[in-house]
Design an enzyme around this catalytic site. Structure first.
Site, PDB file in Angstrom:
ATOM      1  CD  GLN A  62      36.986   5.009  16.728  1.00  7.28           C
ATOM      2  OE1 GLN A  62      38.064   4.676  17.125  1.00  7.28           O
ATOM      3  NE2 GLN A  62      36.220   5.914  17.050  1.00  7.28           N
TER       4      GLN A  62
HETATM    5  P1  GTP Z   1      32.021   6.820  13.040  1.00  4.92           P
HETATM    6  O1  GTP Z   1      30.961   7.045  14.125  1.00  4.92           O
HETATM    7  O2  GTP Z   1      33.625   6.951  13.488  1.00  4.92           O
HETATM    8  O3  GTP Z   1      31.901   5.256  12.671  1.00  4.92           O
HETATM    9  O4  GTP Z   1      32.174   7.578  11.844  1.00  4.92           O
HETATM   10  P2  GTP Z   1      30.786   8.132  11.279  1.00  4.92           P
HETATM   11  O5  GTP Z   1      30.583   7.218  10.116  1.00  4.92           O
HETATM   12  O6  GTP Z   1      29.402   8.130  12.087  1.00  4.92           O
HETATM   13  O7  GTP Z   1      30.935   9.416  10.517  1.00  4.92           O
HETATM   14  P3  GTP Z   1      30.718  10.888  11.053  1.00  4.92           P
HETATM   15  O8  GTP Z   1      29.090  11.113  10.792  1.00  4.92           O
HETATM   16  O9  GTP Z   1      31.232  11.152  12.341  1.00  4.92           O
HETATM   17  O10 GTP Z   1      31.284  11.788   9.903  1.00  4.92           O
HETATM   18  C1  GTP Z   1      32.722  11.889   9.813  1.00  4.92           C
HETATM   19  C2  GTP Z   1      33.377  13.085   9.114  1.00  4.92           C
HETATM   20  O11 GTP Z   1      32.806  13.381   7.592  1.00  4.92           O
HETATM   21  C3  GTP Z   1      32.798  14.372   9.828  1.00  4.92           C
HETATM   22  O12 GTP Z   1      33.664  15.473   9.802  1.00  4.92           O
HETATM   23  C4  GTP Z   1      31.499  14.753   8.941  1.00  4.92           C
HETATM   24  O13 GTP Z   1      31.108  16.033   8.941  1.00  4.92           O
HETATM   25  C5  GTP Z   1      32.101  14.319   7.538  1.00  4.92           C
HETATM   26  N1  GTP Z   1      30.686  14.139   6.546  1.00  4.92           N
HETATM   27  C6  GTP Z   1      29.981  13.054   6.642  1.00  4.92           C
HETATM   28  N2  GTP Z   1      29.124  13.082   5.514  1.00  4.92           N
HETATM   29  C7  GTP Z   1      29.589  14.030   4.881  1.00  4.92           C
HETATM   30  C8  GTP Z   1      29.551  14.196   3.382  1.00  4.92           C
HETATM   31  O14 GTP Z   1      28.495  13.846   2.742  1.00  4.92           O
HETATM   32  N3  GTP Z   1      30.356  15.137   2.671  1.00  4.92           N
HETATM   33  C9  GTP Z   1      31.523  15.713   3.418  1.00  4.92           C
HETATM   34  N4  GTP Z   1      32.221  16.341   2.501  1.00  4.92           N
HETATM   35  N5  GTP Z   1      31.737  15.405   4.749  1.00  4.92           N
HETATM   36  C10 GTP Z   1      30.885  14.488   5.323  1.00  4.92           C
END
Ligand code: GTP
Ligand code: MG
Length: 171
Positions: A62
């Site tokens: 974020q």
């Molecule tokens: P921050 O902690 O806010 O920086 O986000 P992050 O990069 O850690 O992302 P996070 O792992 O929380 O995933 C964000 C969203 O994307 C979630 O709803 C996951 O389920 C979804 N997501 C993650 N990887 C994939 C993927 O390969 N395919 C799909 N369709 N959704 C995904």
């Protein structure tokens, strides 16, 4: 048995790109969590490969937390940079953050391996990893070993490839 070599990895990339989902999937199934929420600040996670024990700084992507990233650059021995391949609107923001990272004094002159995940390849409007690497101008990274893998973190596809490459770079 033999103690595995410990490696500190920074997991970076925009919010919602899938960083926490990827790191979670790399843990043994009995250590995985079911509900993943947006990371606040950062979280320290661990996973092992055949020869290495990884400690991951899973940073929040974020905007309001991105200024935390640089405080951990000195600690990092490798970087995992995650991109949402379906988020075309923010590809330019991802590139800006990557360029800022690469130009940071604590990163610039170090030969840190960088593993890119072109994540969410399962989504219909995802672009290819080749296209992602073009949009991020990865060919301009000459002083660091880098590698890009298309991944689907929900199914775990593409993750092992990437981590195998990272392990080879470090051992
Ligand atoms: P921050 O902690 O806010 O920086 O986000 P992050 O990069 O850690 O992302 P996070 O792992 O929380 O995933 C964000 C969203 O994307 C979630 O709803 C996951 O389920 C979804 N997501 C993650 N990887 C994939 C993927 O390969 N395919 C799909 N369709 N959704 C995904
Ligand atoms: Mg997260």
């Amino acid at each position: 048995g033999l103690k595995k070599k410990e490696v500190h990895v920074l997991c970076l990339g925009l919010d919602n790109s899938g960083k926490t989902t990827i790191i979670n999937k790399l843990k043994p199934s009995n250590a995985q969590t079911q509900d993943i929420v947006p990371t606040i600040g950062f979280s320290i996670e661990k996973f092992k490969t055949s020869s290495l024990s990884f400690t991951v700084f899973d940073m929040s992507g974020q905007g309001r937390y991105r200024n935390l990233w640089e405080h951990y650059y000195k600690e990092g021995q490798a970087i995992i940079f995650v991109i949402d391949s379906s988020d075309k609107l923010r590809m330019v923001v991802a590139k800006e953050e990557l360029d800022t990272l690469l130009n940071h004094p604590d990163i610039k002159h170090r030969r840190l391996p960088i593993l890119f995940f072109a994540n969410k390849m399962d989504l219909r409007d995802a672009i290819s990893s080749v296209k992602v690497s073009q949009l991020l101008s990865l060919e301009n990274i000459k002083d660091k070993p880098w590698h890009i893998c298309a991944s689907d973190a929900l199914k775990g596809e593409g993750l092992q490839d990437g981590v195998d490459w990272l392990q080879d770079q470090i051992t």
